[in-house]
Design an enzyme around this catalytic site. Sequence first.
Site, PDB file in Angstrom:
ATOM      1  N   SER A 227      -8.478 -15.428  13.486  1.00 27.65           N
ATOM      2  CA  SER A 227      -8.419 -14.063  14.000  1.00 27.65           C
ATOM      3  C   SER A 227      -9.081 -14.008  15.363  1.00 27.65           C
ATOM      4  CB  SER A 227      -9.113 -13.098  13.038  1.00 27.65           C
ATOM      5  OG  SER A 227     -10.484 -13.030  13.346  1.00 27.65           O
ATOM      6  N   LYS A 228      -8.888 -12.867  16.012  1.00 31.01           N
ATOM      7  CA  LYS A 228      -9.431 -12.701  17.364  1.00 31.01           C
ATOM      8  C   LYS A 228     -10.945 -12.854  17.379  1.00 31.01           C
ATOM      9  CE  LYS A 228      -5.749  -9.546  18.366  1.00 31.01           C
ATOM     10  NZ  LYS A 228      -5.044  -8.783  19.322  1.00 31.01           N
ATOM     11  N   ARG A 229     -11.546 -12.641  16.225  1.00 37.31           N
ATOM     12  CA  ARG A 229     -13.003 -12.691  16.183  1.00 37.31           C
ATOM     13  C   ARG A 229     -13.536 -14.102  15.974  1.00 37.31           C
ATOM     14  NH1 ARG A 229     -11.114  -8.446  14.166  1.00 37.31           N
ATOM     15  NH2 ARG A 229     -10.728  -9.460  12.175  1.00 37.31           N
TER      16      ARG A 229
END
Length: 455
Positions: A227-229
């Site tokens: 994920s982007k995180r």
Amino acid sequence: MSQVRVRFAPSPTGFFHIGSARTALFNWLYARHTGGVFVLRIEDTDKERNSERFLDVIYESLRWLGLDWDEGPDRGGAFGPYRQSERSAVYGEYLEKLRAAGRTYEKDGATWFKLIGERTEVFDDHRKKTVTKVKVAPTVIDDLIRGRVERVEDEDFVIVRSDGNPVFHFVNVVDDIAMRITHVIRGEDHLSNASKHVELFKAFGAPVPQFAHIPLILKQNGPGKMSKRDQGALVEEYQRRGFLPPALVNFLALLGWNPGGDREKMPVGEIVRLFDLPDVNQSNARFDERKLAHMNMLYLLELTPDRFVALARDYFQRHHPEAPALAADPAYFREVMLLSQPKIRGFEELPAYTRYLFSDEFSADPNVREKVLGKGDPKARLAELIAALPEIDFASDASIEAGIKALAARHSLGFGDYQAVARLAISGTNAGPGLTSLFRVLGKDRVGQRLQRFA
Ligand code: GLU
């Protein structure tokens, strides 16, 4: 066959991550491989979540990676505008077509897309409401990567919300039709939308493009999609850290595709030549940052000395403008950089790797110190080296090696008996460029001072 037209259709709702870059790359590769057209379309209908800042990040990241587009908001093209926020007239027109064909109806203030088939009202226990189920044959998606996929799309769905905004499925399909897209290459997370899209294409009487849903990228450790995180997920991070774009492109190409055999490092031209959609794997690809670092190292090794030095200087200037490296004599800077080129995996390692070469202010790593000083009689070796220093010829690595070997021979020892302690004394560590190169680059005076200081 008519010319291939593919599109990359990002929504500027967040930073540009590795998964998006890979989708863009696969589209670009396919366009370049087939002599087709690569369109950049900005899916910015979600006014609340879009921002110009994120749009700039998309442009900047694509440019940095070298993924040039043939049609797009800034370049224009025959099928523009290329931002969905500027295409309401087109959506109005297409909505009219569906209406005229009897494929829409209004309910709860929204416009719905009407599936064709026998209709029954059923109570949905889960959603606690009555829904219209439509008896339909399964929708077939002939996916170039996944093969034949069947899904049952048996409920009408909203295409224009009550606030007047058209929904993603509708604008996405309208634009693919209007922009004459032949191949839809996108992440597998959209496979679940493809049946709605196919039904819309059919309702418009438009040819259904070829689909190619590319596998997900799994996070480095543990299960689940990246994920982007997740650490290492954003493209700009690699840009900031001084990675080489061709290395990242090569790495991304291998996330879900390989040319067969065990070839990994390939110039982009070769990837373009070999890339084809049916060769994309069905299984998910795992992100491996060590592999990326290794790839970057292989590309660093290939740079000409001039280019390496110029990029290294640029890296220091951008990220460490106060570094003593920048104040050093340019010829000396170059020498140090060329010693480092074969040893580092990325420019971000340079400041720490070369620190002691630009400053006399460094302290010995306590662990290394303990290890080196606990073996043999290093202090005696150091004293011998200091005494012999005037006779050692610093002209070249070879002459330095010969000098140390001669000293060692006089004491019936080997080069290795002097190496660790000398390195510790002049660099504070046990890793780095070869000892004789360090001697040569630092010069006899500085080496002498550092040996003395440590003795
Ligand atoms: N805007 C969509 C996304 O960012 C694009 C979907 C598609 O490529 O069809 O996921």
